[in-house]
Structure formats: C-alpha cells, structure tokens
Design an enzyme around this catalytic site. Structure first.
Site, PDB file in Angstrom:
ATOM      1  N   HIS A 144       4.992  -4.740   1.379  1.00 28.06           N
ATOM      2  CA  HIS A 144       3.734  -4.495   1.959  1.00 28.06           C
ATOM      3  C   HIS A 144       2.778  -3.932   1.010  1.00 28.06           C
ATOM      4  O   HIS A 144       1.732  -4.331   1.237  1.00 28.06           O
ATOM      5  CB  HIS A 144       3.842  -3.631   3.263  1.00 28.06           C
ATOM      6  CG  HIS A 144       4.347  -2.293   3.014  1.00 28.06           C
ATOM      7  ND1 HIS A 144       5.685  -2.100   2.844  1.00 28.06           N
ATOM      8  CD2 HIS A 144       3.774  -1.103   3.072  1.00 28.06           C
ATOM      9  CE1 HIS A 144       6.033  -0.643   2.567  1.00 28.06           C
ATOM     10  NE2 HIS A 144       4.609  -0.289   2.853  1.00 28.06           N
ATOM     11  N   ASP A 145       3.151  -2.997   0.457  1.00 26.00           N
ATOM     12  CA  ASP A 145       2.171  -2.476  -0.828  1.00 26.00           C
ATOM     13  C   ASP A 145       2.472  -2.946  -2.171  1.00 26.00           C
ATOM     14  O   ASP A 145       2.143  -2.084  -3.172  1.00 26.00           O
ATOM     15  CB  ASP A 145       2.332  -0.781  -0.631  1.00 26.00           C
ATOM     16  CG  ASP A 145       1.555  -0.375   0.627  1.00 26.00           C
ATOM     17  OD1 ASP A 145       0.552  -0.879   0.857  1.00 26.00           O
ATOM     18  OD2 ASP A 145       1.903   0.862   0.931  1.00 26.00           O
ATOM     19  N   LYS A 148      -0.562  -2.233  -4.818  1.00 29.04           N
ATOM     20  CA  LYS A 148      -0.319  -0.979  -5.560  1.00 29.04           C
ATOM     21  C   LYS A 148      -0.155  -0.911  -7.066  1.00 29.04           C
ATOM     22  O   LYS A 148      -0.480  -0.043  -7.826  1.00 29.04           O
ATOM     23  CB  LYS A 148       0.465   0.045  -4.863  1.00 29.04           C
ATOM     24  CG  LYS A 148       0.103   0.542  -3.635  1.00 29.04           C
ATOM     25  CD  LYS A 148       1.057   1.489  -3.042  1.00 29.04           C
ATOM     26  CE  LYS A 148       0.578   1.980  -1.545  1.00 29.04           C
ATOM     27  NZ  LYS A 148       1.569   2.894  -1.152  1.00 29.04           N
ATOM     28  N   HIS A 173      -5.887  -3.032  -2.608  1.00 28.15           N
ATOM     29  CA  HIS A 173      -4.471  -3.210  -2.826  1.00 28.15           C
ATOM     30  C   HIS A 173      -3.829  -4.376  -1.875  1.00 28.15           C
ATOM     31  O   HIS A 173      -2.992  -5.259  -2.448  1.00 28.15           O
ATOM     32  CB  HIS A 173      -3.409  -2.032  -2.724  1.00 28.15           C
ATOM     33  CG  HIS A 173      -3.070  -1.752  -1.351  1.00 28.15           C
ATOM     34  ND1 HIS A 173      -4.047  -0.834  -0.652  1.00 28.15           N
ATOM     35  CD2 HIS A 173      -2.148  -1.757  -0.653  1.00 28.15           C
ATOM     36  CE1 HIS A 173      -3.501  -0.432   0.603  1.00 28.15           C
ATOM     37  NE2 HIS A 173      -2.129  -1.212   0.457  1.00 28.15           N
ATOM     38  N   HIS A 199      -1.303  -5.930   6.470  1.00 30.30           N
ATOM     39  CA  HIS A 199      -0.799  -4.666   7.209  1.00 30.30           C
ATOM     40  C   HIS A 199      -1.757  -3.447   7.387  1.00 30.30           C
ATOM     41  O   HIS A 199      -1.753  -2.467   7.941  1.00 30.30           O
ATOM     42  CB  HIS A 199       0.535  -4.156   6.712  1.00 30.30           C
ATOM     43  CG  HIS A 199       0.290  -3.561   5.177  1.00 30.30           C
ATOM     44  ND1 HIS A 199      -0.192  -4.332   4.176  1.00 30.30           N
ATOM     45  CD2 HIS A 199       0.209  -2.250   4.774  1.00 30.30           C
ATOM     46  CE1 HIS A 199      -0.208  -3.402   3.126  1.00 30.30           C
ATOM     47  NE2 HIS A 199       0.067  -2.149   3.476  1.00 30.30           N
ATOM     48  N   HIS A 200      -2.999  -3.770   6.741  1.00 27.72           N
ATOM     49  CA  HIS A 200      -4.016  -2.566   7.118  1.00 27.72           C
ATOM     50  C   HIS A 200      -5.440  -3.174   7.876  1.00 27.72           C
ATOM     51  O   HIS A 200      -6.235  -2.497   8.110  1.00 27.72           O
ATOM     52  CB  HIS A 200      -4.791  -2.322   5.812  1.00 27.72           C
ATOM     53  CG  HIS A 200      -3.798  -1.452   4.943  1.00 27.72           C
ATOM     54  ND1 HIS A 200      -3.454  -0.090   5.537  1.00 27.72           N
ATOM     55  CD2 HIS A 200      -3.093  -1.247   3.655  1.00 27.72           C
ATOM     56  CE1 HIS A 200      -2.649   0.516   4.692  1.00 27.72           C
ATOM     57  NE2 HIS A 200      -2.597  -0.224   3.473  1.00 27.72           N
ATOM     58  N   ASP A 228       5.043   0.985   8.924  1.00 25.44           N
ATOM     59  CA  ASP A 228       4.476   1.795   7.657  1.00 25.44           C
ATOM     60  C   ASP A 228       4.024   3.096   8.034  1.00 25.44           C
ATOM     61  O   ASP A 228       3.990   4.293   7.359  1.00 25.44           O
ATOM     62  CB  ASP A 228       3.422   0.766   6.815  1.00 25.44           C
ATOM     63  CG  ASP A 228       3.118   1.524   5.502  1.00 25.44           C
ATOM     64  OD1 ASP A 228       3.906   2.159   4.760  1.00 25.44           O
ATOM     65  OD2 ASP A 228       1.928   1.368   5.066  1.00 25.44           O
TER      66      ASP A 228
END
Length: 295
Positions: A144-145, A148, A173, A199-200, A228
């Site tokens: 998911h990240d 980054k 990101h 997811h954000h 998360d």
C-alpha cells in the site's frame, strides 16, 4: 478333452510360414462318424484371422502407449503445477519484501505490513469477498505504501509536522505507487496497484490523489485504508505513544461515512475482538518506528 467327449474343439492357432512370417488361423475340429456311429476320422474348418490378430496386437500396443503417455502427461502436469506454485510463492515473497522495504524507510517494522495484511484479509472476509480475493488482498496490501520509496528521507522521517509543501510532496506517494505498479498484468500486482493508488481516498471525497468518493473507491482500497490507519494509530512512534484502543474506536465512529466506508466500519467494530487477536499475535518487540505524518 472336447474331442474325447465327442464335442468339437475350437481355438486360435499361430503358425509359421516357410518365409518365417507368422499367421493366425481360427480352427474348429470335429469328429467324423459313419452311418453306424463309428469314429472314422476328423474334419476341420479353418479361418485366417491374421489381420484381426494384428489389429488386436496394435490395440494392446496403443493402450500401452496411451498408458505411458498419460503417465508422462500426469508427471509433466504435476511438474508444471509445482513450478507455478513456486512462481506464485516467489511473487508473494517479492511483493511482501517490497512492501517491507517501503515501510523500513520510514522506520517501520515488518510487523506493520504483516498486521495490515492480516487485518485486510479478515475484513475482506467479513464483507463477503471470496476466499481467493481475501487471500490475494492479504498478499497485495503490504504494497500500500510502495510509493514511499520515492519520497526523500528528509520528508519521510521528519519528526515534526509537515508544512504545506512537505505535505504536498508526501501525498504524492499514492500516485507514485500507482505509477510503479500499473504496467504489470499479474493479478496480484494489479490488486496491489489499486491498493497503493486508493488507500488514501476518503468516503466523503476529500482524500487523494483523485478525490474519489463512496463506491468510486475500490473495495480493496477501502478495506486497506481501515486496516492501515488502525495499525498506524495503535503503534508507537518516535514522537508519540500508541493511541489507546478507546481513542482509536472513537475516531473510527466519528469518521464513519466521512473518511471510511460506513458498512466496513460497522463490520470492523462488530468484530474488533478478532482484530485485537491479530494485533497481539504480531506485536512489535521494539517500539517507536517512524512518523505518523506519512499515513
């Protein structure tokens, strides 16, 4: 025995020609009697059946060949299945490792992605996804990240709050993660692409990077968002202690139908005990991992 019992005898006889070639005949031999019933000899009827026997021999040979082929096909199929399983397992390990690398840059531990993976799997099952999808989401959610990786360390690990410019960079990101993964045609990475990208996003449309709202956000993104944030708030960071469970649940109730899918929040809250079991199973040995700004 048949002839002694004054019955005809019938059988297949294999003969050999002068040329050395074999031929088959079906012979029937009977006793011959005169008018007084006295045995005076034999008479026989012969039918050449060489072609028939060759067909039978070929049939037996073909059956043997087919049996061997089936065995070979089975062995090769099992080998292919095993190789595919090994490839899939390698792919899962690569995906998890990449997710762990992304988290480690922001001073997270590998247990963060493990917990998010398990939370996502559990919540996906509660909302009715198939076992196959649940398992795939567990494997994909650690990515998911992944975006980054492209965020500068000075921003990623800043101990204080971000200024507007830093926040703008940090928020890229999600788009960066999408750009990294979008070219893959593998089902697992396609799912990871969705997770990284969405997811954000927020249920009320105030999220990023695209400002999607409600069902415009893929269910994979909505599930991973809850997983998360739950883990981020419940984990110690270098500048803050972990939130208490009561405080986290209060935020989730407040953000129901705002940041989060209300139906998923209800499922999460109704089954919170199961999520706490997972949290306890994957506790971090070292506390204080990174910057909550990057969530």
């Amino acid at each position: 025995k048949n002839l002694k019992a004054k019955k005809p005898w019938s059988g297949e006889v294999k003969n050999k020609k002068k040329s050395g070639e074999f031929y088959w005949v079906l012979s029937t031999i009977e006793l011959d009697f005169n008018s007084k019933g006295e045995h005076i000899g034999y008479y026989a009827v012969r039918q050449i059946i060489t072609a028939q026997k060759k067909v039978e021999e070929l049939k037996i040979e073909l059956e043997s060949i087919n049996s061997n082929l089936e065995e070979k096909v089975t062995r090769r199929t099992n080998k292919i299945v095993k190789l595919n399983e090994e490839i899939q397992e390698t792919q899962r390990e690569v995906v998890f490792t990449m997710g762990s690398i992304a988290e480690s840059r922001s001073k997270e531990t590998g247990n963060h992605v493990k917990r998010v993976a398990q939370y996502s799997y559990l919540l996906a099952g509660y909302c009715g996804l198939s076992e196959k999808e649940c398992e795939m989401l567990k494997q994909a959610s650690p990515m998911h990240d992944i975006g980054k990786i492209a965020i500068p360390d000075a921003i990623l690990n800043k101990p204080g709050l971000y200024n507007d410019e830093e926040r703008k960079i940090m928020d890229t990101h999600a788009q960066l993660g999408y750009d990294m993964l979008k070219h893959s045609n593998k089902a697992l990475l396609k799912m990871a692409t969705i997770v990284a990208y969405e997811h954000h996003e927020r249920w009320d449309g105030n999220g990023y990077p695209r400002g999607l709202k409600e069902d415009e956000i893929h269910i994979y993104g909505r599930i991973t968002a809850i997983a998360d944030v739950f883990d981020a708030l419940g984990s110690h960071r270098c500048y803050k202690p972990a939130w208490s469970l009561d405080k986290i649940l209060e935020l989730y109730r407040d953000e129901r139908a705002k940041q989060f899918d209300p139906k998923l929040i209800d499922l999460f809250l109704d089954n919170i005990d199961k999520f706490l079991i997972i949290r306890d199973m994957f506790k971090d040995k070292i506390q204080g991992f990174g910057n909550e700004n990057n969530k």
